[in-house]
Each structure stands twice: as C-alpha cells, then as structure tokens.
Write a protein that holds these residues in place. Structure first.
Motif, PDB file in Angstrom:
ATOM      1  N   VAL A 220       0.833  -1.204   0.000  1.00 24.44           N
ATOM      2  CA  VAL A 220       0.000   0.000   0.000  1.00 24.44           C
ATOM      3  C   VAL A 220       0.867   1.254   0.000  1.00 24.44           C
ATOM      4  CG1 VAL A 220      -1.604   1.350   1.429  1.00 24.44           C
ATOM      5  CG2 VAL A 220      -2.044  -1.077   0.989  1.00 24.44           C
ATOM      6  N   ALA A 221       1.965   1.231   0.749  1.00 25.99           N
ATOM      7  CA  ALA A 221       2.863   2.386   0.771  1.00 25.99           C
ATOM      8  C   ALA A 221       3.465   2.639  -0.613  1.00 25.99           C
ATOM      9  CB  ALA A 221       3.965   2.164   1.803  1.00 25.99           C
ATOM     10  N   ARG A 222       3.915   1.574  -1.286  1.00 29.96           N
ATOM     11  CA  ARG A 222       4.449   1.717  -2.637  1.00 29.96           C
ATOM     12  C   ARG A 222       3.349   2.179  -3.607  1.00 29.96           C
ATOM     13  NH1 ARG A 222       8.401  -1.109  -5.401  1.00 29.96           N
ATOM     14  NH2 ARG A 222       9.612  -0.882  -3.483  1.00 29.96           N
ATOM     15  N   ALA A 223       2.151   1.657  -3.438  1.00 29.73           N
ATOM     16  CA  ALA A 223       1.049   2.029  -4.318  1.00 29.73           C
ATOM     17  C   ALA A 223       0.753   3.523  -4.236  1.00 29.73           C
ATOM     18  CB  ALA A 223      -0.204   1.232  -3.964  1.00 29.73           C
ATOM     19  N   GLN A 224       0.865   4.098  -3.053  1.00 29.02           N
ATOM     20  CA  GLN A 224       0.610   5.528  -2.908  1.00 29.02           C
ATOM     21  C   GLN A 224       1.581   6.342  -3.759  1.00 29.02           C
ATOM     22  OE1 GLN A 224      -0.395   6.959   1.199  1.00 29.02           O
ATOM     23  NE2 GLN A 224       0.018   4.832   1.753  1.00 29.02           N
ATOM     24  N   ALA A 234      -5.092   0.088 -12.026  1.00 28.63           N
ATOM     25  CA  ALA A 234      -4.833  -1.276 -12.516  1.00 28.63           C
ATOM     26  C   ALA A 234      -3.343  -1.535 -12.657  1.00 28.63           C
ATOM     27  CB  ALA A 234      -5.536  -1.482 -13.855  1.00 28.63           C
ATOM     28  N   ALA A 235      -2.609  -0.563 -13.232  1.00 25.59           N
ATOM     29  CA  ALA A 235      -1.168  -0.731 -13.393  1.00 25.59           C
ATOM     30  C   ALA A 235      -0.464  -0.752 -12.045  1.00 25.59           C
ATOM     31  CB  ALA A 235      -0.605   0.391 -14.264  1.00 25.59           C
ATOM     32  N   THR A 236      -0.941   0.069 -11.122  1.00 35.52           N
ATOM     33  CA  THR A 236      -0.351   0.105  -9.784  1.00 35.52           C
ATOM     34  C   THR A 236      -0.513  -1.230  -9.077  1.00 35.52           C
ATOM     35  OG1 THR A 236      -0.707   2.483  -9.564  1.00 35.52           O
ATOM     36  CG2 THR A 236      -0.495   1.223  -7.532  1.00 35.52           C
ATOM     37  N   ALA A 237      -1.693  -1.804  -9.182  1.00 32.77           N
ATOM     38  CA  ALA A 237      -1.931  -3.102  -8.540  1.00 32.77           C
ATOM     39  C   ALA A 237      -0.936  -4.144  -9.042  1.00 32.77           C
ATOM     40  CB  ALA A 237      -3.365  -3.557  -8.799  1.00 32.77           C
ATOM     41  N   GLN A 238      -0.692  -4.179 -10.343  1.00 35.24           N
ATOM     42  CA  GLN A 238       0.252  -5.132 -10.909  1.00 35.24           C
ATOM     43  C   GLN A 238       1.671  -4.854 -10.430  1.00 35.24           C
ATOM     44  OE1 GLN A 238      -0.464  -7.851 -12.866  1.00 35.24           O
ATOM     45  NE2 GLN A 238      -2.586  -7.365 -12.365  1.00 35.24           N
ATOM     46  N   GLU A 239       2.034  -3.592 -10.340  1.00 35.09           N
ATOM     47  CA  GLU A 239       3.394  -3.215  -9.954  1.00 35.09           C
ATOM     48  C   GLU A 239       3.717  -3.586  -8.512  1.00 35.09           C
ATOM     49  OE1 GLU A 239       6.087  -1.798 -11.489  1.00 35.09           O
ATOM     50  OE2 GLU A 239       5.063  -2.189 -13.379  1.00 35.09           O
ATOM     51  N   VAL A 240       2.729  -3.606  -7.639  1.00 39.61           N
ATOM     52  CA  VAL A 240       2.998  -3.886  -6.225  1.00 39.61           C
ATOM     53  C   VAL A 240       2.622  -5.313  -5.823  1.00 39.61           C
ATOM     54  CG1 VAL A 240       2.736  -1.455  -5.609  1.00 39.61           C
ATOM     55  CG2 VAL A 240       0.756  -2.993  -5.424  1.00 39.61           C
ATOM     56  N   GLY A 241       2.309  -6.160  -6.802  1.00 40.55           N
ATOM     57  CA  GLY A 241       2.083  -7.566  -6.496  1.00 40.55           C
ATOM     58  C   GLY A 241       0.685  -7.927  -6.050  1.00 40.55           C
ATOM     59  N   ASP A 244      -5.420  -7.513  -8.575  1.00 44.76           N
ATOM     60  CA  ASP A 244      -6.126  -6.651  -9.511  1.00 44.76           C
ATOM     61  C   ASP A 244      -6.497  -5.341  -8.835  1.00 44.76           C
ATOM     62  OD1 ASP A 244      -8.262  -7.316  -7.842  1.00 44.76           O
ATOM     63  OD2 ASP A 244      -8.997  -8.856  -9.213  1.00 44.76           O
ATOM     64  N   GLU A 245      -7.178  -4.493  -9.586  1.00 43.91           N
ATOM     65  CA  GLU A 245      -7.557  -3.177  -9.080  1.00 43.91           C
ATOM     66  C   GLU A 245      -8.493  -3.276  -7.875  1.00 43.91           C
ATOM     67  OE1 GLU A 245      -9.699   0.891 -10.805  1.00 43.91           O
ATOM     68  OE2 GLU A 245      -9.046  -0.708 -12.166  1.00 43.91           O
ATOM     69  N   SER A 246      -9.376  -4.272  -7.863  1.00 47.36           N
ATOM     70  CA  SER A 246     -10.321  -4.395  -6.750  1.00 47.36           C
ATOM     71  C   SER A 246      -9.608  -4.705  -5.442  1.00 47.36           C
ATOM     72  CB  SER A 246     -11.366  -5.476  -7.060  1.00 47.36           C
ATOM     73  OG  SER A 246     -10.762  -6.760  -7.130  1.00 47.36           O
ATOM     74  N   GLN A 247      -8.543  -5.501  -5.516  1.00 49.39           N
ATOM     75  CA  GLN A 247      -7.798  -5.794  -4.295  1.00 49.39           C
ATOM     76  C   GLN A 247      -7.068  -4.540  -3.797  1.00 49.39           C
ATOM     77  OE1 GLN A 247      -4.460  -8.586  -4.392  1.00 49.39           O
ATOM     78  NE2 GLN A 247      -5.327  -9.633  -2.627  1.00 49.39           N
ATOM     79  N   LEU A 248      -6.517  -3.752  -4.725  1.00 52.63           N
ATOM     80  CA  LEU A 248      -5.894  -2.490  -4.339  1.00 52.63           C
ATOM     81  C   LEU A 248      -6.924  -1.578  -3.680  1.00 52.63           C
ATOM     82  CD1 LEU A 248      -3.538  -0.448  -4.393  1.00 52.63           C
ATOM     83  CD2 LEU A 248      -4.321   0.220  -6.688  1.00 52.63           C
ATOM     84  N   HIS A 249      -8.096  -1.488  -4.255  1.00 49.33           N
ATOM     85  CA  HIS A 249      -9.168  -0.664  -3.715  1.00 49.33           C
ATOM     86  C   HIS A 249      -9.507  -1.101  -2.293  1.00 49.33           C
ATOM     87  CE1 HIS A 249     -13.273   0.844  -3.125  1.00 49.33           C
ATOM     88  NE2 HIS A 249     -13.024   1.734  -4.074  1.00 49.33           N
ATOM     89  N   ILE A 258      -9.265   5.592   2.002  1.00 48.36           N
ATOM     90  CA  ILE A 258      -9.585   6.368   0.808  1.00 48.36           C
ATOM     91  C   ILE A 258      -9.455   5.474  -0.419  1.00 48.36           C
ATOM     92  CG2 ILE A 258      -7.216   7.157   0.442  1.00 48.36           C
ATOM     93  CD1 ILE A 258      -8.346   9.906  -0.321  1.00 48.36           C
ATOM     94  N   THR A 259     -10.183   5.782  -1.484  1.00 51.91           N
ATOM     95  CA  THR A 259     -10.114   4.987  -2.707  1.00 51.91           C
ATOM     96  C   THR A 259      -8.878   5.373  -3.518  1.00 51.91           C
ATOM     97  OG1 THR A 259     -11.389   6.582  -3.999  1.00 51.91           O
ATOM     98  CG2 THR A 259     -12.630   4.896  -2.793  1.00 51.91           C
ATOM     99  N   PRO A 260      -8.430   4.508  -4.442  1.00 47.68           N
ATOM    100  CA  PRO A 260      -7.265   4.848  -5.272  1.00 47.68           C
ATOM    101  C   PRO A 260      -7.453   6.149  -6.055  1.00 47.68           C
ATOM    102  CG  PRO A 260      -7.737   2.512  -5.443  1.00 47.68           C
ATOM    103  CD  PRO A 260      -8.871   3.116  -4.666  1.00 47.68           C
TER     104      PRO A 260
END
Length: 299
Positions: A220-224, A234-241, A244-249, A258-260
């Motif tokens: 989550v820290a890297r995703a921010q 979607a690309a962020t979710a893939q980059e941080v392992g 998918d986007e729903s799991q990042l959300h 907060i939402t992405p």
C-alpha cells in the motif's frame, strides 16, 4: 437436508476444508485428521472420550486422529466449518514448538474467548470471505495451529526459542525485496532460516503484525507513490504484487481510508508525492501523513 461443501485452498497444502450448513440430526464419525472446527451457528451436545460437551456458536471444536466424535443432541440447526490437517503437518508444527511425542488435545474444545479460538476463527473468516490470498491463509493457519497446540495440547512447549529477532530481520528484508512478487510462507521461512510456525510467532511479537499484513502495508505504501506519479490503479496493482484493481481498492480503503482515485487526486495536488516507498510502520512522520491503520489481526 444439510448442505455439505468440501474444498481446498492454495494456502493450505495437505489440508482440506469442510463446511456443513444447517444440520439438525446428530451424527457420529471416526476421525483420521487433526481438525479445527468453528461452530458458526446453532448448538449441539457431543460425546468424546467418555464425556459430554456442549458446542455452541463461537466455539472451536478440536479433533485428532483415531478418535470417535458422536453428536448426542442438536439444540438448534448447526453450521460449522472445519479445517482438517494431515497428521504429518501437525507433527511438524509440534516439533517446531518443542513438543515431543504424539500430539493429543487435552479437551475437545478450545477455551471460549481464548487466543487460540480467536486465531482459528480469523482463519475461518478468511476462508469464508473467499478473497484471502495464499500467504494470508497460510499465515493464519500456522498461527492458529501453533496456538492451539501450545495451549490445548497435553504438553506445554517452551515459552520462546532463540534467534527470533535475527529471523524476523531477515524475513522483513526479504519482504521488502520481493514486494512485487508472490510470496509463500514456506519461502519466507526458508529465507529467515527458521520453520514457518516459529517465524509467524516471532514476527508478530517483534513487529506487531503477521507477515502477510506487514507485506500488505508495504504494498500500500508503494502504491501511494505510484498513484501519485500518475499510474492507473490497474497498473499500480500489478506493480505492487496485488491481484487486480479491486484488491488495491479494498486494501487502500481498509488501511488508508480512501479509494485509489481520490488518493491519486489528493497526492498529485500536494507536495507529499515523494513519500518513502516502504515506510517503517511506527515512524511518526508516516503516521502524520495518513489516518491510523485499522489492523484486522485478532488479539
């Protein structure tokens, strides 16, 4: 007729899960596995080792190979879920805890309100939710099984084992390096130089979180940072392992609140886009930048 579901999870190799929904008729059976059965609804009396026990919603029933469990009376329709472990896996866990000889449970039910019961129900909740990852389920299973053996077995293992701090340090370093890849508990324990049961216990004691939750915070820290730099969710979710986007959300909402999309807009419009990639969870500066995380780990 009750509904019976039998399935497996990638995080539990050598184990299977059985869920029985709304059974009302007493049953009996010979057990060939160790099992942690969470009573989700209802109540019933059962016979075990010559004694009668009441099992009601919220209770954790324990089973071991070579024993007969017989229901005597169902007071209210019962729904339960059981994780059955191969005897070899339980023997390995007991050895890692310092227990010697065959594993025997001192009673047919874990103490109500105990940490063993809470950890086992956390495992069952993850399995019921259906969206828990392999590392999370493996971690929860190792914690629950170790605590059940430690507190409900007929022997008490040593309170602690040496080398825990060094093992946790190695495990944390590996999680930072492997943040974007799939990590299994077995791999993590191998890099830490200890067995997985010892690692899970030592990690929580040293860090305050189990390994899978620590890894989620790193992601989550890297995703921010990536969202602030303009990457799509979607690309962020893939980059941080993440899957998918729903799991990042889901993780951002739970940890940051907060939402992405909102987070990306907020960070791109501020001067904090250069936040550190993998903050130390207890760093005061990091705590000031976001709401306090709401950890789901049971206590």
């Amino acid at each position: 007729m009750p509904q019976v579901h039998i399935f497996r999870h990638a995080g539990l190799p050598g184990a299977h899960i059985v869920r029985v929904e709304r059974f009302t008729d007493p049953a009996a059976g010979y057990v060939e596995h160790y099992a942690l059965a969470a009573i989700l609804e209802g109540a019933f009396d059962s016979w075990y080792r010559g004694a009668t026990s009441l099992h009601a919603a919220g209770a954790l029933k324990l089973k071991e190979p070579g024993e007969v469990h017989r229901d005597l009376r169902v007071h209210a329709a019962v729904t339960l879920q059981s994780v059955a472990f191969e005897p070899e896996l339980v023997a390995h866990a007991a050895e890692a805890l310092g227990l010697r000889g065959p594993v025997h449970f001192a009673q047919a039910q874990a103490p109500p309100g105990s940490r063993a019961t809470a950890l086992a129900f956390a495992l069952h909740r993850a399995l019921l939710a259906g969206n828990a990852g392999e590392l999370e389920v493996a971690n929860l299973a190792a914690e629950a099984l170790a605590e059940v053996l430690r507190t409900c077995g007929e022997q008490a293992p040593p309170a602690s084992r040496p080398g825990g701090v060094r093992a946790v340090r190695r495990a944390r370093a590996y999680l930072h390096e492997a943040l974007a890849t799939k990590v299994t508990l077995e791999e993590l324990a191998h890099h830490a130089g200890v067995d997985k049961f010892h690692l899970v216990r030592a990690f929580r004691e040293e860090v305050g979180l189990p390994p899978y939750e620590y890894l989620t915070h790193l992601r989550v820290a890297r995703a921010q940072r990536l969202l602030a730099a303009g990457l799509t969710a979607a690309a962020t979710a893939q980059e941080v392992g993440l899957y998918d986007e729903s799991q990042l959300h889901r993780h951002l909402r739970r940890i940051v609140g907060i939402t992405p999309g909102r987070l990306a807009r907020a960070l791109r419009g501020s001067n904090i886009a250069q936040a550190p990639a993998a903050p130390r969870l207890h760093a005061a500066a990091h705590e000031r930048l976001r709401p306090r995380p709401r950890h789901d780990s049971p206590r």
